[in-house]
Write a protein that holds these residues in place. Structure first.
Motif, short mmCIF file in Angstrom:
data_model
loop_
_atom_site.label_atom_id
_atom_site.label_comp_id
_atom_site.label_asym_id
_atom_site.label_seq_id
_atom_site.Cartn_x
_atom_site.Cartn_y
_atom_site.Cartn_z
N GLU A 141 39.47 46.38 41.44
CA GLU A 141 38.62 45.34 42.02
C GLU A 141 37.70 45.92 43.10
O GLU A 141 36.57 45.45 43.28
N TYR A 148 28.90 45.97 42.66
CA TYR A 148 28.06 44.79 42.94
C TYR A 148 27.13 45.09 44.12
O TYR A 148 25.93 44.80 44.08
N PHE A 168 29.22 41.77 38.05
CA PHE A 168 30.42 41.24 38.71
C PHE A 168 31.11 40.20 37.83
O PHE A 168 32.33 40.24 37.63
N ILE A 169 30.32 39.29 37.26
CA ILE A 169 30.90 38.17 36.48
C ILE A 169 31.46 38.66 35.15
O ILE A 169 32.57 38.28 34.75
N ASN A 171 32.59 41.57 34.50
CA ASN A 171 33.82 42.30 34.81
C ASN A 171 34.98 41.36 35.13
O ASN A 171 36.13 41.68 34.85
N ARG A 172 34.66 40.20 35.73
CA ARG A 172 35.74 39.24 36.01
C ARG A 172 36.39 38.76 34.71
O ARG A 172 37.58 38.47 34.68
N ASP A 175 38.71 41.40 33.82
CA ASP A 175 39.78 41.52 34.82
C ASP A 175 40.80 40.39 34.72
O ASP A 175 41.96 40.56 35.10
N PHE A 176 40.35 39.24 34.21
CA PHE A 176 41.28 38.14 33.98
C PHE A 176 42.36 38.58 32.99
O PHE A 176 43.56 38.37 33.20
#
Length: 686
Positions: A141, A148, A168-169, A171-172, A175-176
């Motif tokens: 993270e 970012y 960023f989004i 990658n989220r 990452d979830f």
């Protein structure tokens, strides 16, 4: 020593970040770069002592937290895989720091830039030295946050802000999945520490887990969720859309994010957990197929891009596909070897592209270049070395690592290996074509940047690619890197300045990386994937890989030669189209407008995601804002109940007049009301 390697970049970040404004830009640059150089030298010492000695160890830093059975230590797991990553991360980062001193010299916000670079490096070091999955997630993270900040460094540019948010989004999303995978591993094993997980694999390899209404093989599910994280970080097919947009950041950022660090985090994670993935063959098949698709897809898009940095970005995407193919077919060492060599030649290509952009006064469109070889000969020579290594020219770094992956894909017996072999071979041909296309359009051909060489659709077809498709291509158009710096020297269109070689501080890193791009494969091939591999890895990767290495050495001759043939064919096609008959690409694009636009618009993934996810999310957000927040919450709250209370109190306040007879009248009404209430309610009670 390991404390120094990990924490020196953090010290640099704190000094430049907190005190940069007081000490000034020059000291900030020198301190962060100096500390990175020390960390890089120590990394090489660690690499030699661990890889070629018996220096593998575990360094306890602190107990991070304890919650019931979950005990998380902050510790460094030092083995050969960690040592390789330390060398890659710190060497490239140190050279990028040095290069940035020349490239960013006009930027007023240099302390912030160097602080971000050092923070990024520290987060990456936390990731690669992690002893458990929670510490890896912290670094994971941290890298996302720093990327970012770096991609959006010129925050005055809307395009840079959008690109940073996109990275960023997207990658989220990955990452979830990664977080769910870590949770499942803890549920199955009761720990997140690697050594304890690997020791218990035998106990849970047949376990099943109920998830979203289906019964899953537990390890397969865990590995698929973890791989979802790798797909986001390493820009694999479907979660790749952030990578080309990340070119909005300054060029040294592109080199750092796309060459050595952030995008290789996913490859590192799968390699680190290779014993776990070995116990889930179905998950490895998915890894192979996704890698093969990515290698092919990104190479097709790279064929027609005109922005010099985007071509190299798509080649990164494609090479990451190769690494996942190697992981999927069980040749873990070959994947890490390609990661290692790729870092040198890809950083070299990005920094070389930065030198070209610098020479061309911040022009990035290759259609406005040409004939640069005689003006910037050193940059040309370095880019040539990088191109040869990327295309796999014999005895360069890429030749050893890329060919090893193609041979492993052919010789493997795992499902999906045939698709992987064909797609990596086709991708090798396309890689050669677009790499030489970049070299010819930029350094050869006739110059297209003097006065009177404006950029119109008519001229387009004449020098490289079709004039139409131009409107659709607005997004890949040259971004004026220093528009954000208050630079007046807008796009290279029609400027009369002669291109000039970059300063020495930018050229030295190119020379060092070129050395790695030529010799890294030759020196280390025997250790990473050769007959000495077992002595080198010492159990850092799954033992099953040695059978794959043995099979690789017995690949048929035609398989061994096939990448070389693909490379030569790609070079020959590029030479014909961009040197011999430079009018051909324009004619070809004009005759195949649908295919050309399909590739130019990156298979329309951005448009598809915009339609499927972005617009519905915006519509939902707008609805919740206007109807949910505005009508319901505000209507019931501030504009509703509280407004009625205000109305009532406003009426009551009028009674406070100061006249006694008014108060007596109100009291009388009160007494009358009380008596009435007593008579009615009291009577009823009796």
């Amino acid at each position: 020593m390991y404390h120094a390697i990990v924490f020196l970049p953090l010290v640099g970040f704190l000094i430049a970040g907190l005190f940069g404004r007081f000490i000034g830009a020059r000291p900030s640059e020198l301190i962060t770069t100096g500390l990175m150089m020390v960390a890089a030298l120590l990394s090489w010492v660690a690499f030699i002592s661990v890889g070629f000695g018996s220096g593998a160890t575990r360094v306890q830093v602190a107990n991070w937290f304890t919650s019931g059975e979950l005990v998380i230590d902050w510790a460094f797991r030092i083995d050969t895989l960690t040592a390789v990553m330390l060398v890659v991360v710190n060497s490239v980062s140190a050279l990028v720091h040095l290069y940035s001193m020349g490239y960013m010299h006009e930027d007023p916000h240099r302390p912030r830039f160097f602080a971000y670079l050092s923070l990024f490096t520290f987060a990456m070091l936390m990731l690669v030295t992690s002893d458990n999955l929670v510490q890896m997630f912290f670094g994971w993270e941290g890298v996302g946050l720093a990327s970012y900040l770096l991609i959006g460094f010129w925050y005055e540019k809307p395009s840079a802000n959008a690109a940073a948010m996109k990275a960023f989004i997207v990658n989220r999303v990955g990452d979830f999945g990664f977080a769910l995978g870590i949770f499942l591993v803890f549920v199955l094993f009761g720990t997140t520490t690697y050594s304890e997980i690997f020791a218990k694999i035998g106990e849970v390899k047949d376990a099943h887990f109920h998830f979203i209404g289906f019964e899953w093989h537990a390890l397969t599910l865990a590995c698929l969720l973890l791989f979802m994280g790798a797909m986001g970080k390493s820009a694999q097919f479907l979660l790749h859309t952030w990578l080309p947009d990340a070119m909005e950041g300054p060029t040294p950022v592109s080199a750092l994010i796309h060459a050595a660090t952030m995008v290789t985090a996913g490859v590192f994670m799968v390699a680190r957990l290779s014993p776990l993935f070995d116990a889930a063959p179905a998950a490895l098949t998915v890894v192979t197929i996704i890698g093969a698709i990515t290698a092919f897809f990104a190479a097709t898009v790279g064929l027609v891009q005109n922005d010099i940095k985007r071509v190299i970005a798509y080649s990164t995407c494609s090479q990451l596909g190769y690494m996942f193919v190697a992981l999927g077919v069980g040749a873990y060492g070959a994947a890490v070897f390609h990661l290692f060599t790729h870092a040198f030649f890809k950083a070299l290509l990005f920094l070389g592209a930065g030198s070209v952009i610098h020479a061309m006064h911040h022009e990035q469109d290759m259609r406005n270049m040409g004939g640069l070889r005689k003006y910037i000969p050193f940059t040309w020579a370095m880019m040539l070395v990088g191109t040869l290594a990327l295309t796999g020219f014999p005895f360069t770094a890429g030749y050893f690592s890329k060919d090893a992956i193609i041979e492993a894909a052919f010789m493997s017996d795992r499902p999906g290996h045939a698709i992987a072999f064909v797609s990596t071979l086709v991708a090798a041909f396309m890689t050669s074509f677009y790499s030489w296309r970049l070299a010819f359009m930029t350094f050869e051909q006739t110059a297209r940047w003097g006065a009177g060489h404006g950029h119109d659709a008519h001229g387009d077809a004449a020098h490289g690619d079709a004039g139409h498709g131009h409107a659709a291509h607005a997004d890949t158009h040259a971004h004026d890197e220093h528009a954000a710096h208050g630079h007046d020297d807008h796009h290279g269109h029609g400027h009369d300045h002669k291109p000039h070689e970059s300063p020495l501080v930018m050229l030295v890193p190119l020379g060092v990386l070129a050395f790695g791009a030529i010799f890294a494969g030759m020196i280390f091939a025997g250790s990473f994937v050769g007959h000495h591999a077992a002595d080198f890895w010492k159990g850092a990767l799954a033992e099953s890989q040695y059978a794959v290495f043995e099979a690789m050495h017995h690949a048929p001759k035609w398989v061994v030669w096939s990448p070389f043939v693909a490379m030569v064919l790609g070079w020959a096609l590029a030479w014909v189209m961009y040197i011999r008959k430079p009018y051909l690409p324009g004619e070809l694009a004009a005759s195949q407008p649908i295919a050309y636009r399909f590739l130019l618009n990156k298979w329309y993934f951005d448009e598809l995601y915009d339609f499927l996810f972005v617009r519905p999310a915006k519509r939902l957000g707008y609805f919740l804002w206007k109807r949910g927040d505005g009508t319901v919450i505000d209507g019931m709250g501030p504009d509703g109940i509280s407004a009625r209370v205000v109305d009532v109190t406003r009426g009551v306040v009028r009674l406070q007049t100061g006249y006694v007879y008014h108060y007596a009248f109100v009291m009388l009404i009160g007494v009358a009301a009380l008596v009435s209430w007593y008579l009615i309610v009291g009577a009823g009670a009796h």
